[in-house]
Design a protein around this motif. Structure first.
Motif, PDB file in Angstrom:
ATOM      1  N   ASN A 385      20.141 -44.786  28.246  1.00 56.12           N
ATOM      2  CA  ASN A 385      18.779 -44.721  28.773  1.00 56.12           C
ATOM      3  C   ASN A 385      18.396 -43.274  29.096  1.00 56.12           C
ATOM      4  O   ASN A 385      17.274 -42.841  28.829  1.00 56.12           O
ATOM      5  N   GLY A 386      19.364 -42.524  29.647  1.00 60.11           N
ATOM      6  CA  GLY A 386      19.113 -41.122  29.941  1.00 60.11           C
ATOM      7  C   GLY A 386      18.890 -40.314  28.672  1.00 60.11           C
ATOM      8  O   GLY A 386      18.007 -39.446  28.613  1.00 60.11           O
ATOM      9  N   PHE A 387      19.667 -40.606  27.627  1.00 60.20           N
ATOM     10  CA  PHE A 387      19.495 -39.900  26.353  1.00 60.20           C
ATOM     11  C   PHE A 387      18.141 -40.245  25.733  1.00 60.20           C
ATOM     12  O   PHE A 387      17.434 -39.363  25.235  1.00 60.20           O
ATOM     13  N   TRP A 388      17.760 -41.531  25.762  1.00 57.85           N
ATOM     14  CA  TRP A 388      16.480 -41.940  25.202  1.00 57.85           C
ATOM     15  C   TRP A 388      15.323 -41.252  25.922  1.00 57.85           C
ATOM     16  O   TRP A 388      14.359 -40.797  25.296  1.00 57.85           O
ATOM     17  N   THR A 389      15.423 -41.159  27.242  1.00 58.78           N
ATOM     18  CA  THR A 389      14.376 -40.483  28.030  1.00 58.78           C
ATOM     19  C   THR A 389      14.270 -39.013  27.633  1.00 58.78           C
ATOM     20  O   THR A 389      13.169 -38.465  27.500  1.00 58.78           O
ATOM     21  N   TYR A 390      15.421 -38.371  27.427  1.00 55.75           N
ATOM     22  CA  TYR A 390      15.424 -36.962  27.025  1.00 55.75           C
ATOM     23  C   TYR A 390      14.807 -36.812  25.630  1.00 55.75           C
ATOM     24  O   TYR A 390      13.986 -35.921  25.396  1.00 55.75           O
ATOM     25  N   GLU A 391      15.202 -37.666  24.688  1.00 54.32           N
ATOM     26  CA  GLU A 391      14.706 -37.578  23.314  1.00 54.32           C
ATOM     27  C   GLU A 391      13.199 -37.805  23.240  1.00 54.32           C
ATOM     28  O   GLU A 391      12.511 -37.230  22.383  1.00 54.32           O
ATOM     29  N   ASN A 392      12.659 -38.639  24.104  1.00 55.67           N
ATOM     30  CA  ASN A 392      11.235 -38.991  24.053  1.00 55.67           C
ATOM     31  C   ASN A 392      10.439 -38.344  25.186  1.00 55.67           C
ATOM     32  O   ASN A 392       9.371 -38.847  25.567  1.00 55.67           O
TER      33      ASN A 392
END
Length: 410
Positions: A385-392
């Motif tokens: 979830n943290g990676f997805w937030t960073y990517e988007n």
């Protein structure tokens, strides 16, 4: 002729007479006796060196042993009396109000907007009238610290008063914490270790601790304050909810549901490998350490906790291998959730660009701390979830701006 020369000549005189051969020990004893005699005479006729040693002040007092109960109680009582005396030396609320009244009365015009100012002459006048407890604050050094760009050479009354308040609060806090320092060695201790009281006073969390003095603190502020009762209940409630089998401990499977339940199994494996567990399960104290680290990833201590977990080879740095080891687990979760794959090479390059380590192939803990990107880097590697937030992040920012614009229109 000084005593050194007398001693040298005396020792150089050959032995004569029927017993002229002496043992090595006898010669050493004779040398020491002569040295003591002449040194005592040279220092002013002292009879022996013991008198000289008695003039050295005592600087060490051993702590009472565990079985010396009376001495321990005496030490505790004497420390309590000492701390009470120190507490009385601090400004109380009435004295602080009086100080504010004097500062306001001696403000030096003109005002800058709504901010009252005071020059050095009036500053000293207030210091004379404020009483002996305030003397330490009314110095040229303090005035110079708060002097900035005022063309009249004045300082802000509000800034000075806040400085005094801050000092008083720090001393009050130190005295309060010292009451829990049973050994009187400057540390707060528990079974797992100890922490220096001075480090507590210097840490960024102290403001949160002092904030709780406000009896009218809002519910929202209390919930975001780690040291408040609502915050403690929130963390403990989370722990109870995760403990599905109600045995008072958390297994890896139970901990996997923490937060958004998107931490990778690889990271959770490392948590249970490195942290203190009991038969493969985590107790509440270990859980608290875990939550503290994850909720405060910008703090150096939290980064140190997570870095130890990421450093799988225990080399003191993260390299391409260790980054890939953790990111592969993120890629696997992305496949499970039907998300488009992301190249490790791209992520690796972004991480090194963010951190800018001294060694272009290794990232140390200090590199992470210095970069101010440690929270982002660690999140990318351990939480989908943290990676997805960073990517988007760009899309999310744009959406936030649109939503705020819609609210403005209404």
């Amino acid at each position: 002729m000084d005593w050194k020369e007398v001693l040298r000549r005396r020792l150089a005189t050959p032995n004569t007479g029927p017993n002229k051969k002496k043992s090595e020990q006898e010669l050493k004893d004779e040398e020491m006796d002569l040295f003591t005699k002449y040194y005592s005479e040279w220092k002013g006729g002292r009879k022996n060196t013991n008198e000289f040693y008695k003039t050295i002040p005592r600087f060490y007092y051993r702590l009472p042993a565990e079985d010396e109960v009376l001495l321990q109680k005496l030490r505790e009582e004497s420390r309590a009396v000492f701390l009470q005396r120190k507490s009385r030396e601090l400004l109380d609320n009435e004295e602080l109000q009086n100080l504010w009244f004097l500062l306001d009365k001696h403000q030096t015009p003109p005002m800058i907007g709504e901010e009252a100012m005071i020059n050095y002459e009036n500053f000293l006048k207030v210091g004379e009238k404020a009483g002996p407890k305030c003397k330490q604050f009314f110095t040229a050094k303090v005035f110079a610290k708060l002097l900035h760009t005022d063309s009249y050479g004045r300082i802000s009354i509000m800034q000075f008063f806040n400085y005094v308040m801050r000092k008083v609060w720090l001393h009050q806090t130190r005295i309060g914490l010292s009451l829990y320092d049973v050994a009187g060695q400057g540390y707060l201790r528990e079974s797992k270790g100890k922490i220096k009281i001075q480090d507590i006073l210097a840490c960024s969390f102290l403001d949160d601790l002092l904030e709780l003095r406000d009896e009218e603190l809002s519910k929202e502020s209390q919930e975001t304050n780690w040291f408040s009762a609502p915050s403690a209940l929130r963390v403990y409630g989370q722990y109870l909810n995760l403990d599905k089998d109600h045995n008072g401990m958390l297994s890896k499977e139970e901990l996997s549901r923490y937060g958004t339940a998107t931490m990778t199994n690889v990271f959770l494996d490392r948590v249970f490998q490195e942290c203190l567990t009991y038969d493969g399960e985590m107790d509440y104290k270990t859980y608290l350490d875990f939550v503290l680290a994850l909720e405060n990833r910008k703090e150096p201590a939290a980064l140190q906790y997570i870095f130890k977990l990421l450093d799988i080879e225990n080399k003191g740095y993260l390299n391409v291998f260790s980054l890939n080891y953790f990111f592969r687990a993120i890629q696997e979760l992305m496949k499970i959730h039907g998300q488009d794959p992301v190249s490790f090479q791209d992520v690796k390059d972004e991480i090194f660009d963010m951190v800018k380590p001294k060694d272009p192939l290794k990232i140390s803990l200090q590199d992470l701390i210095n970069s101010n990107q440690g929270d982002t880097v660690t999140t990318i590697l351990i939480d989908l979830n943290g990676f997805w937030t960073y990517e988007n992040r760009e899309v999310l920012v744009a959406n936030d701006n649109e939503n705020s614009g819609d609210l403005d229109d209404t």
